[in-house]
Write a protein that holds these residues in place. Structure first.
Motif, PDB file in Angstrom:
ATOM      1  N   ALA A  97       0.838  -1.206   0.000  1.00 14.71           N
ATOM      2  CA  ALA A  97       0.000   0.000   0.000  1.00 14.71           C
ATOM      3  C   ALA A  97       0.874   1.256   0.000  1.00 14.71           C
ATOM      4  CB  ALA A  97      -0.916  -0.006   1.224  1.00 14.71           C
ATOM      5  N   ARG A  98       1.944   1.208   0.799  1.00 17.86           N
ATOM      6  CA  ARG A  98       2.832   2.379   0.866  1.00 17.86           C
ATOM      7  C   ARG A  98       3.473   2.632  -0.504  1.00 17.86           C
ATOM      8  NH1 ARG A  98       6.557   0.507   4.094  1.00 17.86           N
ATOM      9  NH2 ARG A  98       5.211   0.609   5.924  1.00 17.86           N
ATOM     10  N   CYS A  99       3.923   1.554  -1.142  1.00 11.74           N
ATOM     11  CA  CYS A  99       4.560   1.711  -2.470  1.00 11.74           C
ATOM     12  C   CYS A  99       3.609   2.420  -3.439  1.00 11.74           C
ATOM     13  CB  CYS A  99       4.920   0.346  -3.053  1.00 11.74           C
ATOM     14  SG  CYS A  99       6.306  -0.429  -2.253  1.00 11.74           S
ATOM     15  N   HIS A 100       2.359   1.915  -3.502  1.00  9.88           N
ATOM     16  CA  HIS A 100       1.438   2.467  -4.501  1.00  9.88           C
ATOM     17  C   HIS A 100       1.000   3.889  -4.119  1.00  9.88           C
ATOM     18  CE1 HIS A 100      -1.589   1.114  -7.793  1.00  9.88           C
ATOM     19  NE2 HIS A 100      -1.142   2.330  -8.014  1.00  9.88           N
ATOM     20  N   ALA A 101       0.709   4.078  -2.849  1.00  2.00           N
ATOM     21  CA  ALA A 101       0.235   5.404  -2.419  1.00  2.00           C
ATOM     22  C   ALA A 101       1.327   6.458  -2.634  1.00  2.00           C
ATOM     23  CB  ALA A 101      -0.181   5.351  -0.952  1.00  2.00           C
ATOM     24  N   GLN A 102       2.568   6.107  -2.291  1.00  2.00           N
ATOM     25  CA  GLN A 102       3.650   7.093  -2.433  1.00  2.00           C
ATOM     26  C   GLN A 102       3.959   7.379  -3.900  1.00  2.00           C
ATOM     27  OE1 GLN A 102       6.913   5.653  -0.012  1.00  2.00           O
ATOM     28  NE2 GLN A 102       5.942   6.373   1.877  1.00  2.00           N
ATOM     29  N   GLU A 103       3.877   6.352  -4.728  1.00  2.00           N
ATOM     30  CA  GLU A 103       4.120   6.587  -6.157  1.00  2.00           C
ATOM     31  C   GLU A 103       3.086   7.577  -6.716  1.00  2.00           C
ATOM     32  OE1 GLU A 103       5.019   3.384  -9.388  1.00  2.00           O
ATOM     33  OE2 GLU A 103       2.942   4.046  -9.653  1.00  2.00           O
ATOM     34  N   ILE A 104       1.845   7.406  -6.307  1.00  2.00           N
ATOM     35  CA  ILE A 104       0.794   8.321  -6.785  1.00  2.00           C
ATOM     36  C   ILE A 104       1.067   9.754  -6.322  1.00  2.00           C
ATOM     37  CG2 ILE A 104      -1.653   8.921  -6.465  1.00  2.00           C
ATOM     38  CD1 ILE A 104      -2.162   5.813  -6.462  1.00  2.00           C
ATOM     39  N   VAL A 105       1.432   9.885  -5.062  1.00  2.00           N
ATOM     40  CA  VAL A 105       1.713  11.236  -4.537  1.00  2.00           C
ATOM     41  C   VAL A 105       2.867  11.879  -5.313  1.00  2.00           C
ATOM     42  CG1 VAL A 105       2.555  12.499  -2.522  1.00  2.00           C
ATOM     43  CG2 VAL A 105       0.790  10.748  -2.246  1.00  2.00           C
ATOM     44  N   ALA A 106       3.867  11.062  -5.657  1.00  2.00           N
ATOM     45  CA  ALA A 106       5.029  11.610  -6.367  1.00  2.00           C
ATOM     46  C   ALA A 106       4.734  11.927  -7.828  1.00  2.00           C
ATOM     47  CB  ALA A 106       6.192  10.616  -6.276  1.00  2.00           C
ATOM     48  N   LEU A 107       3.942  11.074  -8.471  1.00  2.00           N
ATOM     49  CA  LEU A 107       3.821  11.184  -9.935  1.00  2.00           C
ATOM     50  C   LEU A 107       2.552  11.880 -10.428  1.00  2.00           C
ATOM     51  CD1 LEU A 107       5.238   7.718 -11.051  1.00  2.00           C
ATOM     52  CD2 LEU A 107       6.423   9.904 -10.839  1.00  2.00           C
ATOM     53  N   ASP A 108       1.488  11.867  -9.639  1.00  2.00           N
ATOM     54  CA  ASP A 108       0.256  12.507 -10.124  1.00  2.00           C
ATOM     55  C   ASP A 108       0.488  13.980 -10.499  1.00  2.00           C
ATOM     56  OD1 ASP A 108      -2.566  12.802 -10.710  1.00  2.00           O
ATOM     57  OD2 ASP A 108      -2.755  13.790  -8.766  1.00  2.00           O
TER      58      ASP A 108
END
Ligand code: SF4
Length: 712
Positions: free
Chosen positions: A257-268
């Protein structure tokens, strides 16, 4: 509190079972006619085959109805389920509810995937799914109180008509001072007076201090709800954490969950900016690629499209966190505050509009020739308040506007309304009429398929032209993408189980822009993998947007960028971590294949589900009129002379329209052959005995159904 008198007609106390590895293994079964309330166990074999969510809904519905059940029969059931991962607050997009019923538009099974807090609250109250059949004699509220472990069926008078006021007042009524604990499912007057009613699923936005909504829009499930005289189903639950699902491996859930959530925060912020502008970024993209439906899907772009795209709505949206479930870092569920409607019952008042999303902008904007964001906001607001699906409303209005412009209907039929494209006040007037079941709106509310029949039989309009321009398939109005130039997406819409909704496959860029699948076999492979993977989200209580709307930075360098395989692997890891059942990207597809094929068989049971029902109106395949052809003349001329080796010298446009049609319709039939073969179906589009046996869905009644259709 403004509600009137109430009377509890049935009450049921139960021992709550906590979720274990994502499941409670029980469902709540209600028959409103008796009335009765019972808790039943989900058999282990059913859990293995149907997984949860849409799978559970389909199994419950299959067992509630028979082949002759009509949408308004008491035995038609509204089924709502989350899924094993539903209710996980850490993983983006894990709060979805999936709803099914027999549809008033299609006569067959419809499914809809919706945000809001209801599905998770239902599960944590002790139930993987809810099935409601029967009908009430008067306005009724169903209250599922997971905290007090009690379910009540309550007759209640004095309820507000519209969904906004109703959800807000019921939240106040049931919350015991904690509005975050409540989620309300409600319809509205438009649901009662049309076939295209939606359901509003609520959550409480504590930062704004108001009830917010997402819609289970497609196929008229709200109409079924209203027909049963259910005014609302309310769930009450309290704290939710990553432990609430009691996952098999809590640390593994937290890690993925952390991997996906953080990727979204970084890339969105570098990609689509969905946390700021939602899906409005799609408007200019679709417009640039000739894919934005304009004037009833005749054209794919318009010079004024910039007025209703991201530039407009980034100024209008109220800034803040807009996740439709706790912890969704995509947070795309935006709204506009202090909007002042200029028509209808809320005229002159300040309201909050939940939306619009891309589909509403295209359906209630460009497709009607309307390029005014305020009119779109007003349509969005009233459709939600009335409980109407903005996609079906938009596509139905676009159809009547084109019929009006072509003289197929006149002011004699419309009650004096000038329905020329762009007439925003009369478009809004029609929405109000649809909601009240009055005037010409009462006819429009029947949907495109029934309007075609009425316009031909009663008004004497040209039936073949109506069939070419009436954008429905299987009885469901098209969602808002142009498919003319993508054969693969024609399959994505035409072969979709419930009708033309893009949640099964969205292949336009892969096919039309990138030409990644030039052969029929390649298109068929895509029309296998993508619908299966997209189906999987609905089995598990998930939103598909985090999968491929924001992608890893190196995604384009991977062998199959459209599949976003890094995320597919994360989803397999997530499923494994919650349920304890080892999964891989391949097993996710097999899970979906079982449910997908079962739904195809469900269509067959209801009298549909064969090749003839996968047909499309010609406008979805190519230019119906000379004007449409000439708007893309070079492209079509090149196809005729190049791909099809046709001599067009000296031929007029009408001749070319006819020849191109012959070619494109033949291609679509060849595509059907290829897809049926890839999916293990007969040439009539029915799963073979070998396919149902391979998938383990060879139940006795399935085998009887296949035998009745001569399938071996
Ligand atoms: S991505 Fe958007 S629609 Fe999906 S769960 Fe998150 S906020 Fe809701």
């Amino acid at each position: 509190m403004h509600l009137g008198s109430s009377r509890t007609v049935a009450s049921f106390s139960y021992e709550r079972r906590d979720a274990h590895k994502g499941y409670t293994d029980r469902f709540l079964d209600m028959d409103l006619s008796r009335p009765s309330i019972s808790v039943k166990t989900v058999p282990l074999q059913i859990k293995k085959i149907f997984v949860g969510g849409r799978g559970y809904d389909l199994w419950l519905l299959w067992n509630a109805v028979d082949a002759g059940t009509q949408w308004d029969d008491p035995q038609n059931a509204i089924c709502i389920a989350s899924g094993p991962m539903g209710g996980t607050p850490a993983y983006p997009g894990s709060g979805k509810s999936i709803v099914t019923a027999i549809s008033p538009l299609t006569g067959s099974v419809i499914d809809s995937n919706v945000g809001g807090y209801f599905g998770p609250y239902l599960k944590f109250s002790g139930f993987d799914a809810l099935r409601i059949s029967g009908k009430c004699a008067s306005d009724t509220i169903v209250f599922i109180d997971g905290i007090s472990r009690k379910v009540d069926i309550i007759e209640m008078s004095g309820l507000p008509d519209d969904a906004y006021a109703l959800s807000s007042e019921l939240t106040d009524h049931f919350c015991q001072g904690k509005p975050m604990d409540i989620s309300v499912v409600s319809a509205g007057p438009g649901a009662a007076n049309t076939r295209m009613g939606c359901l509003n699923f609520s959550w409480y936005d504590s930062a704004r201090g108001r009830v917010r909504y997402k819609q289970a829009g497609r196929g008229g499930i709200g109409t079924v709800f209203a027909d049963k005289r259910i005014r609302a189903v309310v769930a009450r639950w309290e704290k939710v954490s990553v432990k609430s699902n009691n996952p098999a491996d809590l640390d593994a859930v937290k890690n993925v969950a952390r991997c996906h959530a953080q990727e979204i925060v970084a890339l969105d912020p570098k990609q689509n900016e969905m946390a700021r502008i939602g899906t409005t970024h799609l408007v200019p993209i679709m417009n640039d690629f000739d894919l934005l439906p304009t004037k009833n899907f005749q054209f794919g772009s318009h010079p004024a499209a910039f007025l209703i795209g991201r530039e407009a709505f980034e100024k209008l949206f109220d800034p803040g966190f807009d996740g439709c479930w706790k912890g969704c870092t995509v947070a795309c569920a935006h709204g506009v505050k202090d909007f002042v409607p200029f028509t209808g019952a809320y005229r002159g008042q300040r309201v909050f509009v939940d939306g619009p999303e891309y589909e509403t902008i295209a359906g209630c904007g460009s497709n009607l020739g309307i390029f005014d964001p305020y009119t779109i906001l007003e349509m969005n607001f009233y459709c939600d308040a009335y409980g109407l699906d903005t996609i079906s409303v938009g596509t139905a209005l676009a159809f009547v506007m084109e019929c009006f412009e072509r003289g197929l209907i006149t002011t004699d039929h419309t009650g004096g309304l000038d329905l020329s494209f762009g007439n925003r006040l009369n478009a809004l007037e029609l929405v109000h009429q649809m909601a009240s079941g009055s005037g010409f709106g009462a006819i429009v509310g029947q949907g495109v398929r029934r309007m075609k029949g009425i316009f031909a039989k009663t008004f004497g309009a040209d039936a073949s032209l109506l069939n070419d321009i009436g954008m429905e398939s299987k009885g469901l109005e098209f969602s808002e993408y142009m498919t003319k130039e993508s054969l693969a997406q024609q399959g994505g819409y035409g072969l979709a189980l419930k009708g033309p909704q893009h949640d099964e496959a969205w292949l336009i860029f892969l096919d039309m822009v990138h030409n990644f699948m030039p052969t029929f076999e390649q298109k068929a492979e895509a029309l296998h993998w993508f619908p299966m993977f997209r189906t999987w989200f609905g089995l598990c209580g998930l939103c598909k947007l985090p999968w491929n709307d924001i992608v890893p930075e190196d995604n384009k360098d991977t062998p199959e960028p459209a599949k976003v395989m890094k995320h597919v692997q994360w989803y397999a890891d997530y499923y494994t971590a919650v349920t304890g059942n080892p999964a891989s990207p391949e097993t996710l597809i097999t899970m979906s294949e079982r449910v997908y094929n079962f739904q195809r068989l469900f269509n067959l049971k209801m009298g549909f589900g064969t090749r003839e029902h996968d047909s499309l109106p010609y406008r979805a395949m190519g230019p119906v009129t000379v004007e449409e052809y000439e708007s893309r003349q070079q492209r079509y001329d090149d196809q005729l002379t190049g791909t099809h080796q046709v001599d067009i010298i000296g031929k007029d446009t009408a001749w070319k329209v006819a020849v191109l049609r012959e070619k494109r319709e033949a291609q679509y039939e060849l595509l059907k052959d290829a897809v049926y073969k890839r999916r293990g179906w007969t040439s009539d589009g029915i799963p073979t005995v070998a396919t149902v046996k391979r998938l383990g869905i060879d139940f006795p009644d399935v085998m009887t159904l296949l035998a009745a259709h001569g399938v071996k």
